[in-house]
Design an enzyme around this catalytic site. Structure first.
Site, PDB file in Angstrom:
ATOM      1  N   GLU A  68      79.786  51.566  -0.529  1.00 24.24           N
ATOM      2  CA  GLU A  68      80.300  50.724  -0.854  1.00 24.24           C
ATOM      3  C   GLU A  68      81.539  50.293  -1.262  1.00 24.24           C
ATOM      4  OE1 GLU A  68      78.436  47.920  -1.186  1.00 24.24           O
ATOM      5  OE2 GLU A  68      76.258  48.849  -0.351  1.00 24.24           O
ATOM      6  N   VAL A 111      70.999  48.235 -10.890  1.00 28.39           N
ATOM      7  CA  VAL A 111      71.733  48.024 -10.026  1.00 28.39           C
ATOM      8  C   VAL A 111      71.619  46.469  -9.529  1.00 28.39           C
ATOM      9  CG1 VAL A 111      73.782  48.559  -7.682  1.00 28.39           C
ATOM     10  CG2 VAL A 111      72.573  50.087  -9.628  1.00 28.39           C
ATOM     11  N   PHE A 112      72.314  45.289  -9.028  1.00 27.59           N
ATOM     12  CA  PHE A 112      71.226  44.450  -8.141  1.00 27.59           C
ATOM     13  C   PHE A 112      72.781  44.462  -7.268  1.00 27.59           C
ATOM     14  CE2 PHE A 112      72.579  40.246  -6.729  1.00 27.59           C
ATOM     15  CZ  PHE A 112      71.212  40.051  -7.408  1.00 27.59           C
ATOM     16  N   GLY A 113      71.120  43.808  -5.762  1.00 22.56           N
ATOM     17  CA  GLY A 113      72.278  44.489  -4.997  1.00 22.56           C
ATOM     18  C   GLY A 113      71.578  42.732  -4.085  1.00 22.56           C
ATOM     19  N   TYR A 114      73.051  41.965  -3.529  1.00 25.89           N
ATOM     20  CA  TYR A 114      72.331  41.281  -2.862  1.00 25.89           C
ATOM     21  C   TYR A 114      72.363  41.022  -0.959  1.00 25.89           C
ATOM     22  CZ  TYR A 114      77.399  41.705  -3.041  1.00 25.89           C
ATOM     23  OH  TYR A 114      78.097  42.176  -2.665  1.00 25.89           O
ATOM     24  N   GLY A 115      72.330  42.154  -0.813  1.00 24.88           N
ATOM     25  CA  GLY A 115      72.839  42.552   1.369  1.00 24.88           C
ATOM     26  C   GLY A 115      72.267  43.628   1.469  1.00 24.88           C
ATOM     27  N   SER A 116      72.345  44.680   1.870  1.00 21.51           N
ATOM     28  CA  SER A 116      71.499  45.839   2.648  1.00 21.51           C
ATOM     29  C   SER A 116      70.845  46.394   2.050  1.00 21.51           C
ATOM     30  CB  SER A 116      72.889  46.597   3.404  1.00 21.51           C
ATOM     31  OG  SER A 116      74.100  47.599   2.756  1.00 21.51           O
TER      32      SER A 116
HETATM   33  C1  SIN Z   1      74.842  45.098  -1.545  1.00 25.23           C
HETATM   34  O1  SIN Z   1      74.196  44.760  -0.801  1.00 25.23           O
HETATM   35  O2  SIN Z   1      74.837  44.904  -2.927  1.00 25.23           O
HETATM   36  C2  SIN Z   1      75.946  44.825  -1.370  1.00 25.23           C
HETATM   37  C3  SIN Z   1      76.708  44.455  -0.227  1.00 25.23           C
HETATM   38  C4  SIN Z   1      76.278  45.134   1.326  1.00 25.23           C
HETATM   39  O3  SIN Z   1      76.245  46.634   0.999  1.00 25.23           O
HETATM   40  O4  SIN Z   1      75.391  44.709   1.876  1.00 25.23           O
END
Ligand code: SIN
Length: 191
Positions: free
Chosen positions: A86, A5-10
């Protein structure tokens, strides 16, 4: 089968699910933007906050962290957690993930990414672009069950510094929020 899983925010600073490996890296042809409205985490239906989503941007890259989940039981827990957390992100993409900016071949393929699309029919919370000042004001005022919207922005800024990456959009917004907060504290808004 192993799941990534790739995360780009939290998800960069708080995975919130069991995983057995974390890799810092990036996906290609996307940029991170504070265009998603949040009524469940960093805002309310009466006053939505803003969180990040991904926008198509050919030639650009978006840095973040990828998590490997190998055990079947952990996969079940992770999916259950992510589907709730999400839930305002209407799309799941399976993308190539790179760790080396000079590499032509990805380090991983089929990495799952949650995206909030700009299609208002599928994603009624989408807010889209606005001026940096307007976005900053909204972030200053919004708070939701997961806490103040400004904490989300500042956590993200810090998490990106920690993975050694500068994101102009995030840094400009964090600077603008700090500037506005400071201005508010001064009598008559004097600088
Ligand atoms: C993420 O982190 O990949 C999705 C956006 C978030 O939940 O902040």
């Amino acid at each position: 089968m192993t799941m990534w899983v790739f995360g780009y925010g939290s998800l960069i600073w708080k995975a919130g699910f069991p995983h057995d490996h974390r890799l810092v890296g990036f996906i290609r042809d996307y940029r991170r933007v504070f265009f998603q409205g949040s009524t469940d985490h960093r805002g309310t239906p009466e006053f939505p906050g803003r969180t990040v989503t991904l926008e198509s941007a050919p030639g650009e890259v978006c840095w973040g962290a990828a998590y490997r989940i190998s055990k079947e039981e952990d996969k079940r827990i992770a999916i259950e957690h992510l589907e709730v957390r999400e839930k305002q992100y209407d799309k799941k993409e399976y993308l190539d993930f790179f760790t080396d900016p000079t590499a032509t071949e990805p380090a991983l393929t089929g990495v799952m990414v949650y995206i909030a699309s700009p299609d208002k029919k599928l994603n009624r919370n989408y807010l889209g672009p606005a001026s940096i000042e307007d976005i900053a004001w909204q972030i200053i005022q919004a708070k939701g069950p997961s806490g103040p919207n400004r904490d989300y922005l500042f956590h993200l800024e810090k998490a990106l510094v920690e993975i050694g990456h500068r994101d102009e959009h995030v840094m400009d917004l964090a600077d603008e929020v700090r500037r506005l907060l400071l201005e508010e504290q001064l009598p008559n808004g004097e600088a």
